[in-house]
Design a protein around this motif. Sequence first.
Motif, PDB file in Angstrom:
ATOM      1  N   HIS A   9      15.006 -26.746 -39.730  1.00  0.00           N
ATOM      2  CA  HIS A   9      14.561 -28.033 -39.422  1.00  0.00           C
ATOM      3  C   HIS A   9      13.095 -27.735 -39.220  1.00  0.00           C
ATOM      4  CE1 HIS A   9      18.060 -30.096 -40.680  1.00  0.00           C
ATOM      5  NE2 HIS A   9      18.598 -29.666 -39.682  1.00  0.00           N
ATOM      6  N   SER A  10      12.816 -26.685 -38.471  1.00  0.00           N
ATOM      7  CA  SER A  10      11.386 -26.500 -37.713  1.00  0.00           C
ATOM      8  C   SER A  10      10.338 -26.101 -38.877  1.00  0.00           C
ATOM      9  CB  SER A  10      11.586 -25.367 -36.867  1.00  0.00           C
ATOM     10  OG  SER A  10      11.841 -24.283 -37.289  1.00  0.00           O
ATOM     11  N   LYS A  11       9.017 -26.805 -38.668  1.00  0.00           N
ATOM     12  CA  LYS A  11       8.029 -26.588 -39.555  1.00  0.00           C
ATOM     13  C   LYS A  11       6.845 -25.981 -38.458  1.00  0.00           C
ATOM     14  CE  LYS A  11       9.904 -28.548 -43.254  1.00  0.00           C
ATOM     15  NZ  LYS A  11      10.289 -27.897 -44.546  1.00  0.00           N
ATOM     16  N   ALA A  12       5.851 -25.430 -39.376  1.00  0.00           N
ATOM     17  CA  ALA A  12       4.617 -24.923 -38.692  1.00  0.00           C
ATOM     18  C   ALA A  12       3.721 -25.924 -38.478  1.00  0.00           C
ATOM     19  CB  ALA A  12       4.055 -23.868 -39.539  1.00  0.00           C
ATOM     20  N   ILE A  13       3.157 -26.282 -37.756  1.00  0.00           N
ATOM     21  CA  ILE A  13       2.304 -27.517 -37.020  1.00  0.00           C
ATOM     22  C   ILE A  13       0.786 -26.517 -36.454  1.00  0.00           C
ATOM     23  CG2 ILE A  13       3.118 -27.432 -34.700  1.00  0.00           C
ATOM     24  CD1 ILE A  13       2.502 -30.461 -34.893  1.00  0.00           C
ATOM     25  N   ILE A  54      -1.853 -22.132 -36.898  1.00  0.00           N
ATOM     26  CA  ILE A  54      -0.617 -22.690 -36.834  1.00  0.00           C
ATOM     27  C   ILE A  54       0.126 -22.346 -35.475  1.00  0.00           C
ATOM     28  CG2 ILE A  54      -0.751 -23.275 -38.908  1.00  0.00           C
ATOM     29  CD1 ILE A  54       1.870 -20.902 -38.169  1.00  0.00           C
ATOM     30  N   TRP A  55       1.157 -23.172 -35.078  1.00  0.00           N
ATOM     31  CA  TRP A  55       2.197 -22.687 -34.126  1.00  0.00           C
ATOM     32  C   TRP A  55       3.485 -22.894 -34.971  1.00  0.00           C
ATOM     33  CZ3 TRP A  55       1.114 -20.710 -29.147  1.00  0.00           C
ATOM     34  CH2 TRP A  55      -0.155 -20.630 -28.917  1.00  0.00           C
ATOM     35  N   MET A  62       3.783 -23.083 -23.634  1.00  0.00           N
ATOM     36  CA  MET A  62       3.769 -24.467 -23.552  1.00  0.00           C
ATOM     37  C   MET A  62       4.439 -25.579 -24.476  1.00  0.00           C
ATOM     38  SD  MET A  62       2.273 -25.332 -20.461  1.00  0.00           S
ATOM     39  CE  MET A  62       1.430 -26.799 -20.520  1.00  0.00           C
ATOM     40  N   LEU A  63       4.570 -24.694 -25.853  1.00  0.00           N
ATOM     41  CA  LEU A  63       5.336 -25.453 -26.866  1.00  0.00           C
ATOM     42  C   LEU A  63       6.675 -24.784 -27.245  1.00  0.00           C
ATOM     43  CD1 LEU A  63       2.318 -25.301 -29.254  1.00  0.00           C
ATOM     44  CD2 LEU A  63       2.632 -26.872 -27.720  1.00  0.00           C
ATOM     45  N   TYR A  64       7.842 -25.897 -27.433  1.00  0.00           N
ATOM     46  CA  TYR A  64       9.148 -25.388 -27.489  1.00  0.00           C
ATOM     47  C   TYR A  64       9.516 -26.231 -28.696  1.00  0.00           C
ATOM     48  CZ  TYR A  64       8.590 -23.220 -23.100  1.00  0.00           C
ATOM     49  OH  TYR A  64       8.108 -22.508 -22.167  1.00  0.00           O
ATOM     50  N   LEU A  67       7.329 -21.735 -29.344  1.00  0.00           N
ATOM     51  CA  LEU A  67       6.529 -21.599 -30.561  1.00  0.00           C
ATOM     52  C   LEU A  67       5.456 -20.347 -30.341  1.00  0.00           C
ATOM     53  CD1 LEU A  67       7.904 -24.396 -30.865  1.00  0.00           C
ATOM     54  CD2 LEU A  67       5.704 -25.013 -32.278  1.00  0.00           C
ATOM     55  N   SER A  68       5.249 -19.704 -31.444  1.00  0.00           N
ATOM     56  CA  SER A  68       4.122 -18.590 -31.264  1.00  0.00           C
ATOM     57  C   SER A  68       2.987 -19.080 -32.274  1.00  0.00           C
ATOM     58  CB  SER A  68       4.647 -17.241 -31.758  1.00  0.00           C
ATOM     59  OG  SER A  68       5.325 -17.351 -33.147  1.00  0.00           O
ATOM     60  N   ARG A  69       1.743 -18.306 -31.724  1.00  0.00           N
ATOM     61  CA  ARG A  69       0.684 -18.728 -32.543  1.00  0.00           C
ATOM     62  C   ARG A  69       0.272 -17.729 -33.744  1.00  0.00           C
ATOM     63  NH1 ARG A  69      -5.080 -17.409 -31.988  1.00  0.00           N
ATOM     64  NH2 ARG A  69      -6.558 -19.522 -31.841  1.00  0.00           N
ATOM     65  N   ARG A  70       0.094 -18.280 -34.675  1.00  0.00           N
ATOM     66  CA  ARG A  70       0.058 -17.505 -36.016  1.00  0.00           C
ATOM     67  C   ARG A  70      -1.365 -17.996 -36.781  1.00  0.00           C
ATOM     68  NH1 ARG A  70       4.899 -15.155 -37.121  1.00  0.00           N
ATOM     69  NH2 ARG A  70       4.169 -14.656 -39.127  1.00  0.00           N
ATOM     70  N   THR A  71      -1.984 -16.919 -37.567  1.00  0.00           N
ATOM     71  CA  THR A  71      -3.039 -17.511 -38.457  1.00  0.00           C
ATOM     72  C   THR A  71      -2.698 -17.327 -39.889  1.00  0.00           C
ATOM     73  OG1 THR A  71      -4.611 -16.282 -36.760  1.00  0.00           O
ATOM     74  CG2 THR A  71      -5.406 -16.769 -38.920  1.00  0.00           C
TER      75      THR A  71
END
Length: 594
Positions: free
Chosen positions: A367-371, A351-352, A326-328, A336-340
Amino acid sequence: MEVQVIKAKALDENGVVKRHNRLRVAAYCRVSTDEKDQIKSYNSMVQHYTDYIKKNSDWEFAGVYADKAATGTSVNKRPEFQNLIAECLNGKIDLVIAKSLSRFARNTLDTVKYVRLLKEKGVGIYFENENINTLKDGEFLMTILSSVAQQEVENTSANVKKGLAMRMQRGEVVCFQGCLGYDYDYEKKEIVINEKEADTVRYIFERYASGAGSTVIARELNEKGIKTRKGGKWGISTVMCVIKNEKYKGDVLMGKTFTTDPITKRRLKNRGEQDQYYIKNHHEAIISEELFEKANAIRLKRVGPNKLQTNKLRRKYNRQYCFSSMLYCGYCGDSLSRRTWHSSSKYYKIIWQCSTATKKGKINCKHSKAIEESVIEKAFTESYRIMCCGNKNVLDEFLHKFEETIKGDNSEKEYKKTQRSLYEINKKRKKLLDNYLSGVVSPEIYKQLDIEYEKKVAEYDKAIALYEDKIDENSLMKKRLEIFKKTLAQNSDQIEFDKNIFESIISKVIVGGYDETGTEDPYKLSFIYKTGFEIDIDNSKELFGKKRKNGLTDLPSDNSYELRSVVSNDQNDTRRGREPFAENEQHPGKNDHA
């Protein structure tokens, strides 16, 4: 010259004289069904051989080995037969009595195999009906008779298959014992709904169609204490079996599997090797056909690899978590992938992060950052509050225009018109063929006209397919709009994140973009609703993240948010910059797995 005959002595496998003066005799019998007559025959045979062996003074009773409701084509499903062979090989039995070759085995290979195996150990088998003793008689007659028994099995199997096929052609359901949500009424020979289980079926389809994955659904069912049909726990495979079962929409597909041959009894999934029979509207449905088709469209999309046009990577459509697929990324278009992070410390957080940055290196999406996941949840809750309360007039106007756009679409009218044109062309083509066969039209003219007709048919078929897609899209959008309105009305005061609401009304979320000055904002979140409406929340990290030094602690006014409608053709554009795409440039979000 006088010849004295010294009688042979029975030796065991070690060459030692057997101490038993009498033959240790056992009997084997088998019946193939659980029917009352067969069970009666089974009991009679056991008693008969017990008395028969005990009455012979030269024999020592070694037991009766009997299998009930067992097939003669395989020894694997006959435990008593296997016990008998083991006792013979252990030197505890000298002779086995069987009524006939077919009762011993209906597989020629098994018959010869076990006869030879026991013969090597000095154990004989006596077949009463054929009057064959394997220690005295050769294998020729036994092999011929055993082959005849096997042929009978194959003929019976062919007749049974033919009978089942005829029943299925008549629309009769065969070999159905019931499934979750349905019972079988043997008296009326009907499939009837089990209301208690049907609620579980509806729950599975509704959750799956709303975006939840099979792993999530299985976990939810287990947490609720709901059991499977067999009383076990839910897993991925059991959930997917429900999703794929056409019976829940009132139809029946027969011939899903088939037996390769009656000897091995190996069953395979029918992938077109044999005929199948599909019956529509056979019984009362638990769910609507629309819900079934929607759920299975999602299933097929998740199962098949999704090829991204930007980097040709294969992506699996996965909905294990609420935000999965669902996240792009707003910069490169990747998911975006899910990480711990810090999983074993007090700084633990979920985070994603952009998949391109994590797999190919930060330089490929600088430019992308983990959120943090909690930031996305809070941002959605705020966007939902804005949608429900903050801009009611704008929202109402948009929904009104959206409804008018759907009503003004003439795809259905053009679809019917094109169908009529296709019918007329096929009619003319058939008439042309009749004239050609009757000699009215020459081969040259026929060939020329037929090619023209064929081109028009192809054009109409293509147009009809496009209209059908458009009609389906409009129908889906109408349903989404109804769900959207209903959700807004029921949850307008929502203050906590609710994954069910999120999955039911959000199409995708774009993470990262640019602010009004063109500066990169990696924490900008754009929530695109299934109705096409979009709400942008800038600088979400500062707004909803944990308090930082010199950071913001209070939410600013609603002027920090942007609410607008999204043009349907541009919904796959995941870049948040203001510059347009070049004419031949591929949208990075195209064909992604949102």
